[in-house]
Scaffold this motif. Sequence first.
Motif, PDB file in Angstrom:
ATOM      1  N   VAL A   1      -0.235  41.146  31.805  1.00  0.00           N
ATOM      2  CA  VAL A   1       0.544  40.985  30.575  1.00  0.00           C
ATOM      3  C   VAL A   1       1.615  39.922  30.763  1.00  0.00           C
ATOM      4  O   VAL A   1       1.794  39.039  29.914  1.00  0.00           O
ATOM      5  CB  VAL A   1       1.162  42.337  30.122  1.00  0.00           C
ATOM      6  N   ALA A   2       2.312  39.963  31.891  1.00  0.00           N
ATOM      7  CA  ALA A   2       3.367  38.977  32.156  1.00  0.00           C
ATOM      8  C   ALA A   2       2.785  37.562  32.223  1.00  0.00           C
ATOM      9  O   ALA A   2       3.352  36.611  31.676  1.00  0.00           O
ATOM     10  CB  ALA A   2       4.091  39.314  33.447  1.00  0.00           C
TER      11      ALA A   2
ATOM     12  N   THR B   1       1.240  41.923  20.712  1.00  0.00           N
ATOM     13  CA  THR B   1      -0.164  41.537  20.559  1.00  0.00           C
ATOM     14  C   THR B   1      -0.801  41.282  21.917  1.00  0.00           C
ATOM     15  O   THR B   1      -1.942  41.684  22.161  1.00  0.00           O
ATOM     16  CB  THR B   1      -0.293  40.288  19.674  1.00  0.00           C
ATOM     17  N   VAL B   2      -0.055  40.626  22.807  1.00  0.00           N
ATOM     18  CA  VAL B   2      -0.569  40.367  24.160  1.00  0.00           C
ATOM     19  C   VAL B   2      -0.832  41.693  24.871  1.00  0.00           C
ATOM     20  O   VAL B   2      -1.907  41.898  25.461  1.00  0.00           O
ATOM     21  CB  VAL B   2       0.407  39.494  24.975  1.00  0.00           C
ATOM     22  N   GLU B   3       0.125  42.604  24.807  1.00  0.00           N
ATOM     23  CA  GLU B   3      -0.042  43.906  25.461  1.00  0.00           C
ATOM     24  C   GLU B   3      -1.228  44.674  24.889  1.00  0.00           C
ATOM     25  O   GLU B   3      -2.018  45.248  25.636  1.00  0.00           O
ATOM     26  CB  GLU B   3       1.233  44.727  25.323  1.00  0.00           C
TER      27      GLU B   3
ATOM     28  N   ALA C   1      -6.687  46.706  25.394  1.00  0.00           N
ATOM     29  CA  ALA C   1      -8.036  46.817  24.827  1.00  0.00           C
ATOM     30  C   ALA C   1      -9.081  46.285  25.796  1.00  0.00           C
ATOM     31  O   ALA C   1     -10.170  46.861  25.923  1.00  0.00           O
ATOM     32  CB  ALA C   1      -8.113  46.068  23.505  1.00  0.00           C
ATOM     33  N   ALA C   2      -8.753  45.202  26.488  1.00  0.00           N
ATOM     34  CA  ALA C   2      -9.688  44.645  27.471  1.00  0.00           C
ATOM     35  C   ALA C   2      -9.902  45.618  28.623  1.00  0.00           C
ATOM     36  O   ALA C   2     -11.038  45.852  29.047  1.00  0.00           O
ATOM     37  CB  ALA C   2      -9.174  43.304  27.990  1.00  0.00           C
TER      38      ALA C   2
ATOM     39  N   LEU D   1      -7.081  35.831  23.184  1.00  0.00           N
ATOM     40  CA  LEU D   1      -5.821  35.191  22.801  1.00  0.00           C
ATOM     41  C   LEU D   1      -6.027  33.722  22.453  1.00  0.00           C
ATOM     42  O   LEU D   1      -5.414  33.206  21.517  1.00  0.00           O
ATOM     43  CB  LEU D   1      -4.783  35.343  23.915  1.00  0.00           C
ATOM     44  N   ALA D   2      -6.896  33.055  23.197  1.00  0.00           N
ATOM     45  CA  ALA D   2      -7.187  31.650  22.899  1.00  0.00           C
ATOM     46  C   ALA D   2      -7.832  31.523  21.524  1.00  0.00           C
ATOM     47  O   ALA D   2      -7.511  30.606  20.760  1.00  0.00           O
ATOM     48  CB  ALA D   2      -8.090  31.056  23.969  1.00  0.00           C
TER      49      ALA D   2
END
Length: 105
Positions: free
Chosen positions: A43-44, A57-59, A64-65, A90-91
Amino acid sequence: MAPATLQGAERTEASPAMEDPGARTTEQWSPTPEELASLRTTVARLKAAYPEVDAGTVEATVRAAYDSFRQARVRKYVPILAERRSRKSLAAAVGSAPDVVGDAR
């Protein structure tokens, strides 16, 4: 197999499944301490790589992954696979090519 060997055998859709002691039985993913540390590191790293994406959203994407691999028997590669899947998602969200770290192709 000869047809005679199958005579009398009943085939049903509701046959009991063999129990797998290595399978995770819960629907919700519960990480090991190592996976939790890896999740935080991922995440970081992705927050730094995609600063335009909301941290929540990143978290959620990383969770989910990881969750998609909850039934994986070999857990060693889950962090790598989850990070790659997260980067790809994310990309796509920001409309850029995935930034794959350590891929020397």
